[in-house]
Design an enzyme around this catalytic site. Structure first.
Site, PDB file in Angstrom:
ATOM      1  N   HIS A 136      36.312   6.232  67.719  1.00 27.88           N
ATOM      2  CA  HIS A 136      37.510   7.039  67.442  1.00 27.88           C
ATOM      3  C   HIS A 136      37.344   8.340  68.249  1.00 27.88           C
ATOM      4  O   HIS A 136      37.082   9.410  67.704  1.00 27.88           O
ATOM      5  CB  HIS A 136      37.603   7.321  65.943  1.00 27.88           C
ATOM      6  N   ARG A 170      46.187   2.716  68.213  1.00 31.65           N
ATOM      7  CA  ARG A 170      45.225   2.412  67.140  1.00 31.65           C
ATOM      8  C   ARG A 170      45.367   0.931  66.826  1.00 31.65           C
ATOM      9  O   ARG A 170      46.475   0.430  66.664  1.00 31.65           O
ATOM     10  CB  ARG A 170      45.495   3.241  65.898  1.00 31.65           C
ATOM     11  N   ARG A 192      46.857  11.582  60.019  1.00 27.44           N
ATOM     12  CA  ARG A 192      46.450  12.657  60.911  1.00 27.44           C
ATOM     13  C   ARG A 192      46.565  12.311  62.394  1.00 27.44           C
ATOM     14  O   ARG A 192      47.120  13.084  63.180  1.00 27.44           O
ATOM     15  CB  ARG A 192      44.984  13.070  60.652  1.00 27.44           C
ATOM     16  N   THR A 193      46.025  11.168  62.779  1.00 24.45           N
ATOM     17  CA  THR A 193      45.945  10.890  64.211  1.00 24.45           C
ATOM     18  C   THR A 193      47.348  10.745  64.799  1.00 24.45           C
ATOM     19  O   THR A 193      47.684  11.365  65.804  1.00 24.45           O
ATOM     20  CB  THR A 193      45.103   9.625  64.463  1.00 24.45           C
TER      21      THR A 193
HETATM   22  N1   CP Z   1      40.941  10.956  60.690  1.00 26.73           N
HETATM   23  C1   CP Z   1      41.861   9.998  60.865  1.00 26.73           C
HETATM   24  O1   CP Z   1      41.754   9.150  61.774  1.00 26.73           O
HETATM   25  O2   CP Z   1      42.877  10.037  59.953  1.00 26.73           O
HETATM   26  P1   CP Z   1      44.107   9.042  59.927  1.00 26.73           P
HETATM   27  O3   CP Z   1      43.574   7.660  59.622  1.00 26.73           O
HETATM   28  O4   CP Z   1      45.008   9.561  58.852  1.00 26.73           O
HETATM   29  O5   CP Z   1      44.730   9.054  61.279  1.00 26.73           O
END
Ligand code: CP
Length: 307
Positions: A132, A104, A54-55
């Protein structure tokens, strides 16, 4: 204009700046065409030292929908990080190619080190078990738009409250709104870290309680924020296996909840929300993922100062 140059912590933005960002996100949602060229000629770098769906993809989609371009890596072994390059050198190099960077990293504080070594805006996309902040922007926009505001809410956070960085950021951010209560639902071993209790909840006189049982508190909640047990942060597999299914939200448990409670989850989910819950009108986690892209469009625009 934002006072902050970077977004490293949910508290980097004032309440007014957050509201401006949400209003811009709303404007983008209603008029996407108006924003489809605002970042033309700009480049976003995504530096992901940990996995993400997602991110990373929502940031990339956000920049592409604003008319900009994207470079980066999603696997540190495909970059010179694998040869031992430091965060400081990586960001100084990336700043020669890009206008804004999203990082990240498994180590707490790594995005801050990056920000200290560049004048380019740096966004923390998750640092270890720490923060986050863009997930928090996503969560706040979702709650604000579905519940009609960010005050007068009882918020249950459930699951891995020890390692879940999204929970730490959410609690920090929500403490600034009026009449917020928290119900912290977790096994003993996965309770919220003491610094969140003392430095955030107690310091701000926020009412909270800790419990191990989900069913007995569901009826009190306006928002239920589910989280997965963070396997990657455990020191041994045995503990993870013992704790991973501590909470499973299913249709039967939802009978205890208010009709207008909303269920959020930063995703990915593992077992903690049964698939049968997805069709319940209170399940808002995929809507939340969609809001994530729009709020990141607003964030990129604001940090780059584009009109
Ligand atoms: N919510 C979130 O950070 O999802 P991802 O780890 O898939 O980026």
């Amino acid at each position: 204009m934002l006072k902050a140059k970077h977004l490293l912590d949910p508290m980097d933005f004032t309440l007014d700046e957050l509201e401006e960002t949400f209003q811009l996100a709303d404007h983008i949602i209603s008029n996407p065409q108006k924003f489809s060229h605002v970042c033309e000629g700009k480049i976003l770098a995504t530096l992901f030292y940990e996995p993400s769906t997602r991110t990373r993809l929502s940031f990339e989609a956000a920049m592409l929908r604003l008319g900009g371009n994207v470079i980066g890596f999603s696997e540190p072994n495909s970059s010179s990080v694998s040869k031992g390059e430091s965060i400081a050198d990586t960001i100084r190099t990336v700043a020669c190619y890009a206008d804004i960077a999203v990082i990240r990293h498994p180590k707490e504080g790594a995005p801050k080190i990056a920000a200290m070594n560049t004048t380019m805006p740096v966004i923390n996309a998750g640092d270890g078990g720490h923060q986050h902040p863009t997930q928090t922007l996503t969560d706040l926009l979702t709650i604000r738009n579905i519940k009609g505001g960010l005050s007068n809410l009882t918020i249950g956070v459930c699951g891995d409250l020890k390692f879940g960085r999204t929970v730490h950021s959410l609690i920090k951010a929500m403490c600034r709104y009026e009449n917020i209560k928290f119900v912290l639902i977790s096994p003993e071993e996965l309770k919220v870290p003491n610094y969140i209790l003392s430095e955030v909840l107690k310091k701000n006189n926020i009412e909270y309680k800790e419990t191990v049982t989900m069913e007995e508190v569901l009826g009190e909640l306006d928002v239920l924020y589910m989280t997965r047990v963070q396997r990657e942060r455990f020191f041994n597999e045995e503990d993870y296996v013992r704790l991973k299914d501590s909470y499973i939200l299913d249709k039967d448990k939802l009978k205890y909840a208010k009709e207008d409670m909303i269920v959020l989850h930063p995703l990915p989910r593992v077992n903690e929300i049964a698939y049968e819950v997805d069709n319940d009108p209170r399940a808002c986690y995929f809507k939340q993922a969609q809001y994530g892209m729009y709020v990141r469009m607003a964030l990129i625009s604001k940090l780059l100062g584009v009109r």
